[in-house]
Design a protein around this motif. Structure first.
Motif, short mmCIF file in Angstrom:
data_model
loop_
_atom_site.label_atom_id
_atom_site.label_comp_id
_atom_site.label_asym_id
_atom_site.label_seq_id
_atom_site.Cartn_x
_atom_site.Cartn_y
_atom_site.Cartn_z
N ALA A 2 33.33 51.66 60.90
CA ALA A 2 34.55 52.29 60.41
C ALA A 2 34.32 53.39 59.38
O ALA A 2 35.17 54.25 59.21
CB ALA A 2 35.47 51.22 59.82
N THR A 46 34.75 53.34 56.29
CA THR A 46 35.84 53.33 55.33
C THR A 46 35.33 52.76 54.01
O THR A 46 34.22 52.26 53.91
CB THR A 46 37.02 52.47 55.81
OG1 THR A 46 36.59 51.10 55.91
CG2 THR A 46 37.50 52.94 57.18
N ASP A 98 32.69 48.29 57.55
CA ASP A 98 32.99 48.08 58.96
C ASP A 98 34.00 46.95 59.13
O ASP A 98 34.18 46.11 58.24
CB ASP A 98 31.71 47.76 59.73
CG ASP A 98 30.73 48.92 59.74
OD1 ASP A 98 31.16 50.05 59.41
OD2 ASP A 98 29.55 48.71 60.05
N LEU A 99 34.65 46.93 60.31
CA LEU A 99 35.65 45.91 60.61
C LEU A 99 35.04 44.85 61.53
O LEU A 99 34.24 45.17 62.41
CB LEU A 99 36.86 46.54 61.29
CG LEU A 99 37.58 47.65 60.51
CD1 LEU A 99 38.64 48.30 61.39
CD2 LEU A 99 38.19 47.11 59.23
N ASP A 101 44.81 49.99 60.36
CA ASP A 101 43.35 49.96 60.56
C ASP A 101 42.88 50.94 61.62
O ASP A 101 41.89 51.64 61.43
CB ASP A 101 42.92 48.53 60.93
CG ASP A 101 43.27 47.53 59.85
OD1 ASP A 101 42.73 47.64 58.73
OD2 ASP A 101 44.10 46.64 60.11
N VAL A 102 43.59 50.97 62.75
CA VAL A 102 43.22 51.86 63.86
C VAL A 102 44.48 52.58 64.34
O VAL A 102 45.47 51.93 64.69
CB VAL A 102 42.60 51.09 65.03
CG1 VAL A 102 42.29 52.03 66.19
CG2 VAL A 102 41.34 50.35 64.60
N CYS A 112 43.23 59.39 56.88
CA CYS A 112 42.11 58.49 56.55
C CYS A 112 41.70 58.68 55.09
O CYS A 112 41.47 57.71 54.36
CB CYS A 112 40.93 58.75 57.47
SG CYS A 112 41.18 58.23 59.19
N GLY A 162 42.62 53.66 58.66
CA GLY A 162 41.20 53.34 58.51
C GLY A 162 40.34 54.25 59.37
O GLY A 162 39.54 55.04 58.87
N ILE A 163 40.52 54.15 60.68
CA ILE A 163 39.87 55.03 61.64
C ILE A 163 40.89 55.40 62.70
O ILE A 163 41.95 54.79 62.79
CB ILE A 163 38.64 54.37 62.31
CG1 ILE A 163 39.04 53.10 63.07
CG2 ILE A 163 37.56 54.09 61.29
CD1 ILE A 163 37.91 52.48 63.88
N HIS A 212 36.31 60.36 61.30
CA HIS A 212 36.79 58.99 61.49
C HIS A 212 37.23 58.70 62.92
O HIS A 212 37.91 57.70 63.17
CB HIS A 212 37.94 58.70 60.53
CG HIS A 212 37.55 58.74 59.08
ND1 HIS A 212 37.44 59.92 58.37
CD2 HIS A 212 37.21 57.75 58.23
CE1 HIS A 212 37.07 59.65 57.13
NE2 HIS A 212 36.92 58.34 57.02
N LYS A 257 36.47 57.05 65.89
CA LYS A 257 35.47 56.01 66.13
C LYS A 257 35.79 55.08 67.30
O LYS A 257 35.00 54.18 67.59
CB LYS A 257 35.31 55.15 64.86
CG LYS A 257 34.77 55.91 63.66
CD LYS A 257 33.37 56.43 63.93
CE LYS A 257 32.84 57.28 62.81
NZ LYS A 257 31.52 57.86 63.13
#
Length: 346
Positions: free
Chosen positions: A18, A20, A24-25, A162-163, A196, A202-203, A240, A242
């Motif tokens: 990620a 961020t 990572d998630l 998040d996404v 972001c 997040g991404i 970002h 991803k």
């Protein structure tokens, strides 16, 4: 890191890179989708209960879009997540919430005069002009993406999504040139890079239907290499962009079997291209009916379909629409089985 309070097979939890501030998630190999269903209070309650049960059973990926059931699906997720956090079922950072923007979204119900409603809510305020609006349903203008993102954050009750996906961007290719499309997607990516950096997202990525499954000569074809280039131009080396989403199941296997992509002049499948370019893959439309046995366990058709998808190499998460608690409980039984790549794909 997602806290697992039950036994799970190998590979059920994967890492989503990620870049961020929180790192990572961690995502479950199964995710809950919220596309289907009537626009009713009853269906809202069903989705809320399904999400609560999914989180309790270890499914931590929730997928929606602002236009799903005219914002109702996002709001059902928001209510369920708030309740799950308040009850201590999960912590907010243990859940990966994904949604999409790009298609026209009404607020709960379709207005009697859609064109007049669009004129009043989007054209007159300068969010987009009619020429930015394609196929009677789709827009990627930066101001519109900002508008939809903020509405989604409010619907979900979240500071950070998040996404965030641009939803079916290939829709634009039906009406604009490939050169114009590239300008539009780059502008959309630039807005999402800003989001972001502001902590609103997040991404980001793109969620598609046909774009990655059709050959390069098709009008609606999407090149992952070109999209990554646009992200690089929008956000630099630490962009970002991803993740991507596309249909993949026992019937629609183009992602794994059709060489629709060119990366540095080499033909390859979408899944191969995504691995080469560092992009994670979520699959939609994962359910197909079949029968399958693993050891002494006989799986239902839905379980078999999901097991096929989530054990495909380079697939991060398999999404399935689950509006009812019994469907969640049926599919979540797969968590006990291995999700490592299997001989199903030989």
């Amino acid at each position: 890191m997602f806290l697992v309070l039950f036994s799970s097979g190998a590979g059920n939890y994967r890492s989503l890179p990620a870049q961020t501030s929180t790192g990572d998630l961690t995502v479950s190999s199964l995710g809950l989708g919220t596309y289907l269903g009537p626009e009713t209070d009853v269906a809202d309650e069903e989705y809320k209960n399904a999400v609560l049960r999914a989180l309790a059973l270890g499914i931590n990926v929730l997928d929606s879009a602002i236009n799903y059931r005219n914002m109702r699906s996002e709001r059902a997720i928001g209510l369920a997540l708030a309740e799950a956090v308040s009850r201590g079922v999960v912590k907010r950072n243990q859940v990966v919430v994904c949604t999409k923007g790009g298609f026209l979204s009404f607020d709960t119900i379709r207005p009697p005069n859609p064109r007049g409603w669009i004129e009043e809510n989007y054209v007159r305020p300068g969010i987009f002009a009619w020429e930015d609006f394609v196929a009677g349903c789709h827009c990627m203008k930066p101001e519109y993406i900002k508008n939809q993102l903020d509405k989604s954050r409010a619907n979900l009750g979240l500071e950070t999504i998040d996404v965030y996906y641009i939803h079916n961007p290939e829709t634009q290719l039906g009406e604009v040139s490939r050169e114009e499309f590239y300008k539009r997607i780059k502008a959309a990516f630039t807005v999402l890079e800003e989001a972001c950096n502001e902590g609103k997202v997040g991404i980001y990525g793109i969620a598609t239907w046909n774009g990655f499954r059709v050959p390069p000569e098709s009008k609606g074809h999407l090149s992952l290499e070109e999209l990554v280039r646009a992200a690089y131009e929008a956000g630099g080396e630490r962009h970002h962009f991803k993740i991507l989403q596309l249909p993949y199941n026992m019937a629609l296997q183009e992602a794994a079997n059709s060489q629709t992509q060119l990366v540095q002049g080499i033909k390859m499948t979408l899944l191969q291209a995504a691995k080469e370019l560092g992009i994670s893959v979520a699959t939609s439309a994962s359910l197909m009916q079949a029968k399958f046995s693993q050891g002494d366990k006989t799986l239902t058709g839905a379980q078999c379909a999901l097991q096929f998808v989530r054990t495909t190499p380079n697939v991060l998460v398999a999404l399935a629409g689950m509006r009812r608690v019994e469907h969640v409980e049926e599919n979540a039984k797969l968590i006990e089985l291995s999700a490592e790549p299997s001989t199903l794909h030989n």
